[in-house]
Design a protein around this motif. Structure first.
Motif, short mmCIF file in Angstrom:
data_model
loop_
_atom_site.label_atom_id
_atom_site.label_comp_id
_atom_site.label_asym_id
_atom_site.label_seq_id
_atom_site.Cartn_x
_atom_site.Cartn_y
_atom_site.Cartn_z
N CYS A 208 -21.87 -6.56 -34.81
CA CYS A 208 -22.01 -8.06 -35.03
C CYS A 208 -21.65 -8.15 -36.66
O CYS A 208 -21.66 -9.08 -37.26
CB CYS A 208 -23.81 -7.99 -35.46
N HIS A 209 -20.72 -6.92 -37.37
CA HIS A 209 -20.26 -7.15 -38.37
C HIS A 209 -20.95 -6.95 -39.56
O HIS A 209 -20.74 -7.37 -40.43
CB HIS A 209 -19.16 -8.34 -38.18
N ARG A 210 -22.24 -6.17 -39.45
CA ARG A 210 -23.14 -6.44 -40.87
C ARG A 210 -23.08 -5.19 -41.31
O ARG A 210 -22.56 -4.31 -40.56
CB ARG A 210 -24.63 -6.86 -40.25
N PHE A 211 -23.91 -5.28 -42.43
CA PHE A 211 -23.36 -3.79 -42.86
C PHE A 211 -24.81 -3.01 -42.66
O PHE A 211 -25.86 -3.50 -42.72
CB PHE A 211 -23.57 -3.45 -44.74
N GLN A 212 -24.15 -1.40 -42.67
CA GLN A 212 -25.77 -1.09 -42.42
C GLN A 212 -25.60 0.71 -42.39
O GLN A 212 -23.99 0.77 -43.08
CB GLN A 212 -25.66 -0.73 -40.60
N ASN A 213 -25.87 0.82 -43.12
CA ASN A 213 -26.38 3.24 -43.58
C ASN A 213 -26.10 3.55 -41.56
O ASN A 213 -26.29 3.03 -40.58
CB ASN A 213 -27.39 3.14 -43.78
N GLY A 214 -25.36 5.20 -42.29
CA GLY A 214 -25.56 5.91 -41.24
C GLY A 214 -24.02 5.62 -40.15
O GLY A 214 -23.30 5.11 -40.67
N SER A 215 -24.21 6.55 -39.08
CA SER A 215 -23.20 6.78 -38.89
C SER A 215 -23.13 6.36 -37.28
O SER A 215 -22.53 6.50 -36.61
CB SER A 215 -23.09 8.77 -38.76
N SER B 28 -29.07 3.23 -48.91
CA SER B 28 -28.50 3.45 -49.74
C SER B 28 -28.51 2.14 -50.94
O SER B 28 -28.09 2.05 -51.39
CB SER B 28 -27.16 4.12 -49.27
N ILE B 29 -28.18 1.13 -49.27
CA ILE B 29 -27.85 0.05 -50.13
C ILE B 29 -29.46 -0.67 -50.71
O ILE B 29 -29.35 -1.14 -51.67
CB ILE B 29 -27.90 -1.34 -48.82
N LYS C 283 -21.62 6.85 -52.74
CA LYS C 283 -21.82 7.08 -51.22
C LYS C 283 -22.09 5.94 -51.00
O LYS C 283 -22.29 5.73 -48.98
CB LYS C 283 -23.98 7.31 -51.86
N VAL C 284 -22.58 4.19 -51.21
CA VAL C 284 -23.20 3.06 -50.79
C VAL C 284 -21.28 3.02 -49.67
O VAL C 284 -21.99 2.63 -48.66
CB VAL C 284 -23.52 1.96 -50.88
N GLY C 285 -20.32 3.36 -50.28
CA GLY C 285 -19.31 3.38 -49.22
C GLY C 285 -18.60 3.87 -48.57
O GLY C 285 -18.47 3.58 -48.16
N TYR D 31 -21.15 -7.14 -53.46
CA TYR D 31 -20.31 -7.22 -53.82
C TYR D 31 -18.95 -6.01 -53.31
O TYR D 31 -18.28 -5.48 -53.98
CB TYR D 31 -20.02 -7.81 -55.44
N ILE D 32 -20.01 -4.60 -53.85
CA ILE D 32 -19.17 -3.27 -54.42
C ILE D 32 -19.19 -2.75 -52.83
O ILE D 32 -17.57 -2.37 -52.46
CB ILE D 32 -20.53 -2.67 -55.26
N LEU D 33 -19.88 -3.05 -51.88
CA LEU D 33 -19.02 -2.73 -50.50
C LEU D 33 -17.85 -3.35 -50.24
O LEU D 33 -17.22 -2.78 -49.00
CB LEU D 33 -20.66 -2.87 -49.61
N ALA D 34 -17.27 -4.62 -50.44
CA ALA D 34 -16.43 -5.41 -50.43
C ALA D 34 -15.51 -4.83 -51.43
O ALA D 34 -14.49 -4.81 -50.59
CB ALA D 34 -17.39 -6.86 -50.14
#
Lengths: 200, 200, 200, 200
Positions: free
Chosen positions: D58-65, C4-5, D47-49, C29-32
């Motif tokens: 590692c604290h990076r954004f990732q999709n999924g559960s 979705s990113i 959705k992205v949120g 930005y939106i994720l934050a």
């Protein structure tokens, strides 16, 4: 318009980075100066040609009647190291860092990718042959980080191969430039920065 | 570095829009030219100062020994119109349009908002006084569309007030410049474009 | 990277003037932001599509359930004048000047030089036919000063020819834009500035 | 102008690097899209949120559960190395080079020179404490080459001091960026390039 205005403008158009409009502005600037300023400038242009010559050793421009420039003449510098640059201005930039204390050689440019371009590679090889006898242990190839600079570095590296047992051939470090962020850095530079990472 | 290199670089630094680094590049460019090119350039710089003088009427620079420039000397031009510009280059730009056929006057600059700056307003008034006797019917104040240009236009308009019964005082049209879109145009320019809209 | 990113980044890449990298930055930005900010934004994007519709008269976007926009609905405006613009934003720019008090029409773009492009010229002609009966006396073609804008102006001028006896067709004034100097102005703009010079 | 147009424009103005005018253009772009595109976009923003969360390691954004991202989950990567970056995008840039095969940690920013700024230094220390037990032998501090990046590197170096006997602390290489010429390179970068010169 008038003759000598046009003629002088045409001379200024040949200056690096100068277009017709700025050339014309230079002429009007000169017309607005005093006669004595114009004479000074004219004299300097002739004088610089007569007084300045290339150092017979490193080939950089120098003032005065001596054969060797002040750097090549300076016996206190490090005789084990020679740094090869493209042009005179590069020496100024490197001297400012106060981190290099050896001697220089001005190559006079770079080779194009198709192998064109006139550089002083023969003179460089002669100088190195001679310096090796006097303890030279490092040649730094300090050329631009452009594809032409790298191509020229490759060419010199090949010529220098016979000296590899005595002389360390090095190139300037590649990596992040001061003030840059990783997000805006090209892939090749990031690659170099990773490969060249160092203990800190 | 060396003396005459530095001295010449310092002269080039005074050129409009030239910083220390480009000044140095000019010197290296000159060092790389032939002796005959340097002599030509030096001669032209002196020659331009001797050969070129300001036209006694319009004050623009002109080559040759004549007192009046080729435009002021041209009897076929429209004697009813005088166009006032800031500098010589503006005449070249206006002549290129082939839309103006009267005479010119070079003011020599603009006044700053605090009233400073030297302009040839007295000489302009003398010229107009004389031209009015010979049928002058329009003075075009063709100064920059900057706040200083407008300030200077105001100043000249005041000086010209006594002639208003005989002479039409006009200014260059204001509005959209070629190639611009309304969305990216400043409010003042849009205002001028609306006020100056014309039948088409 | 993740789904979705990537999908959202691809949506942002379609925004005017946005490349892949900035699109990705928008996603981060939106994720934050907070969940409530994201919901607000999502709602607004849907809402704007439902709530905003084009005014049936001038075709600009307007909020609310009314058929006509607030300007077209405003009986105090000048019924003798209609100003034709390319896009909604142009109306905002012109309203800011407070110099135009008539009505507007949003053409929806310009024609390309090869005649392509969809513009609301038919709707415009219908509106004018009707407004002429109610005293319309001027149509201002306020399109961009680009070659496409001029081409479209020519096209509309032709369509409007039958009304010339009743309606004045005008275009925005051309000339020096605020803040510009003559020396740096293109020939066409100087030409316009000379032709459109005006008493001052 | 109208309500939801203004409201949405205000949301876009908060996007990184977006001013009021471009925000308005985004709104008009959205108004010009189809209803289905708007619904897609609105859904993706929500959705992205919901779908994207930070990897607990590692604290990076990732999709999924999943709790851990695909990189932290990848057992084939080099467990001896951890590379610390400021933001998610930096990981993408570094992965592209295909030169680093260890794990990452997203610090979340840099400290300002006055020591402000929130970074995940505590979480980093906890992770390192744990990884050291599992054979970690290098931590690469891959922050920006800016003064704030260096200040943050200094801060982390201090925190990491107790591990120096077991773990090599390294920073990205500094030097000439790809495509640059020495003449146009700042003194600090030239200094780094000389100090970091390497055999070639």
């Amino acid at each position: 318009m008038s003759d000598s205005i046009e003629q002088l403008a045409r001379e200024f158009e040949r200056f690096p980075g100068i277009g017709p409009r700025q050339a014309k502005r230079f002429v009007y600037y000169i017309l607005a100066t005093s006669a004595s300023t114009r004479i000074t400038m004219a004299n300097l242009i002739e004088k610089v040609g007569n007084e300045v010559r290339r150092c017979v050793v490193c080939h950089r421009f120098q003032n005065g009647s001596k054969e060797q420039c002040s750097i090549c003449d300076d016996k206190s510098r490090d005789t084990t190291s020679l740094l090869v640059v493209e042009k005179d201005q590069d020496i100024i930039a490197i001297e400012k860092t106060n981190l290099y204390h050896g001697y220089y050689f001005v190559l006079g440019g770079v080779l194009t990718l198709s192998g064109k371009g006139i550089i002083r590679d023969e003179a460089l090889m002669k100088l190195i042959a001679q310096k090796v006898k006097n303890g030279l242990s490092e040649v730094v190839l300090a050329l631009s980080a452009t594809s032409e600079g790298e191509h020229t570095t490759d060419h010199l590296r090949l010529l220098l191969a016979p000296y590899r047992s005595q002389v360390r051939i090095s190139v300037l470090g590649r990596g992040l430039a001061t003030g840059t962020e990783i997000e805006y850095t090209d892939e090749q530079t990031i690659s170099a920065a990773i490969v060249n990472r160092k203990e800190s």
